[in-house]
Scaffold this motif. Sequence first.
Motif, PDB file in Angstrom:
ATOM      1  N   SER A   2       5.856  -3.453  -0.637  1.00  0.00           N
ATOM      2  CA  SER A   2       5.210  -2.242  -1.114  1.00  0.00           C
ATOM      3  C   SER A   2       6.138  -1.451  -2.037  1.00  0.00           C
ATOM      4  CB  SER A   2       4.802  -1.378   0.083  1.00  0.00           C
ATOM      5  OG  SER A   2       5.949  -0.971   0.791  1.00  0.00           O
ATOM      6  N   ASN A   3       5.518  -0.695  -2.921  1.00  0.00           N
ATOM      7  CA  ASN A   3       6.283   0.146  -3.846  1.00  0.00           C
ATOM      8  C   ASN A   3       6.604   1.513  -3.263  1.00  0.00           C
ATOM      9  OD1 ASN A   3       6.268  -1.765  -5.893  1.00  0.00           O
ATOM     10  ND2 ASN A   3       4.252  -1.115  -6.610  1.00  0.00           N
ATOM     11  N   GLU A   4       5.853   1.886  -2.250  1.00  0.00           N
ATOM     12  CA  GLU A   4       5.994   3.192  -1.608  1.00  0.00           C
ATOM     13  C   GLU A   4       5.835   4.343  -2.595  1.00  0.00           C
ATOM     14  OE1 GLU A   4       9.560   3.036   0.955  1.00  0.00           O
ATOM     15  OE2 GLU A   4       8.107   2.754   2.566  1.00  0.00           O
ATOM     16  N   LYS A 118      -5.484   1.530   2.742  1.00  0.00           N
ATOM     17  CA  LYS A 118      -4.961   1.635   1.375  1.00  0.00           C
ATOM     18  C   LYS A 118      -3.573   2.285   1.361  1.00  0.00           C
ATOM     19  CE  LYS A 118      -5.802   3.331  -3.224  1.00  0.00           C
ATOM     20  NZ  LYS A 118      -6.757   3.632  -4.242  1.00  0.00           N
ATOM     21  N   ASN A 120      -1.505   2.577   3.930  1.00  0.00           N
ATOM     22  CA  ASN A 120      -0.579   1.790   4.734  1.00  0.00           C
ATOM     23  C   ASN A 120      -0.045   0.561   3.995  1.00  0.00           C
ATOM     24  OD1 ASN A 120       0.579   1.874   7.483  1.00  0.00           O
ATOM     25  ND2 ASN A 120      -0.255  -0.199   7.580  1.00  0.00           N
ATOM     26  N   LYS A 121      -0.822   0.031   3.064  1.00  0.00           N
ATOM     27  CA  LYS A 121      -0.343  -1.105   2.262  1.00  0.00           C
ATOM     28  C   LYS A 121       0.821  -0.681   1.365  1.00  0.00           C
ATOM     29  CE  LYS A 121      -4.403  -4.038   2.059  1.00  0.00           C
ATOM     30  NZ  LYS A 121      -5.466  -4.591   1.224  1.00  0.00           N
ATOM     31  N   ASP A 122       0.867   0.588   1.020  1.00  0.00           N
ATOM     32  CA  ASP A 122       1.925   1.105   0.146  1.00  0.00           C
ATOM     33  C   ASP A 122       3.061   1.747   0.945  1.00  0.00           C
ATOM     34  OD1 ASP A 122       2.826   2.058  -2.671  1.00  0.00           O
ATOM     35  OD2 ASP A 122       2.869   3.848  -1.410  1.00  0.00           O
ATOM     36  N   THR A 123       2.704   2.610   1.854  1.00  0.00           N
ATOM     37  CA  THR A 123       3.669   3.374   2.641  1.00  0.00           C
ATOM     38  C   THR A 123       3.232   3.314   4.090  1.00  0.00           C
ATOM     39  OG1 THR A 123       4.047   4.886   0.786  1.00  0.00           O
ATOM     40  CG2 THR A 123       4.697   5.659   2.962  1.00  0.00           C
ATOM     41  N   ASN A 124       4.050   2.680   4.933  1.00  0.00           N
ATOM     42  CA  ASN A 124       3.627   2.577   6.327  1.00  0.00           C
ATOM     43  C   ASN A 124       4.577   3.301   7.257  1.00  0.00           C
ATOM     44  OD1 ASN A 124       5.754   0.722   6.868  1.00  0.00           O
ATOM     45  ND2 ASN A 124       4.493  -0.921   6.068  1.00  0.00           N
ATOM     46  N   ARG A 148       6.405   8.313   8.033  1.00  0.00           N
ATOM     47  CA  ARG A 148       6.909   7.092   7.403  1.00  0.00           C
ATOM     48  C   ARG A 148       8.131   6.573   8.150  1.00  0.00           C
ATOM     49  NH1 ARG A 148      11.720   5.509   4.619  1.00  0.00           N
ATOM     50  NH2 ARG A 148      11.212   3.929   3.102  1.00  0.00           N
TER      51      ARG A 148
END
Length: 182
Positions: A2-4, A118, A120-124, A148
């Motif tokens: 992920s890019n976060e 959506k 969570n795919k980037d920032t979990n 996070r």
Amino acid sequence: MSNEKYWKKALYQTKLSINNYSLFPLNTEVITSDLYDKDDFIIRKLDTSKFFKKSIYGPKQNPFYPWAKELEIAKIGNNHQLILNKYPVQEGHILLITNTWMPQNGWLDINDWMAIQKVNKDTNGLWFFNSSPIAGASQPHRHFQLLRRSKNEISCPREKWFLDLKNNNNRVSKLKKNINVS
């Protein structure tokens, strides 16, 4: 990987919001060892010394609308908005809120789950949802919270407990029958 982008924006907006007095970080103290001798979850005590209880009668207003622009992170689909928690318990404490009124104690719908997925795919991290005042919800408008976690941190302190419960075939319980860990 992920890019976060949501996390990076949350950190940027946190600094901006603190400087503009739109964000009021809360102090917590880890008190787990005072009450419990294991490390499978964390107990924190909130410092409430700076809280002033207001006596307001009648329906509560939507605390998220309009939100301070400094708290805004991103629009998520057509139904949700990602903003900073105005009273964060950690840096970058994120809220996922519905754009229109939805009760905090109402049924979650597919749009809620799609928005969580959506983000969570980037920032979990650790997602949580307090479904009513008795569960800790301070606001009646639907909102999900995200704390996070880095790749080195466990998202949920009880993760090992759940996985052990799932993998222990000798132990049959009502709880185990209702746990689906993927």
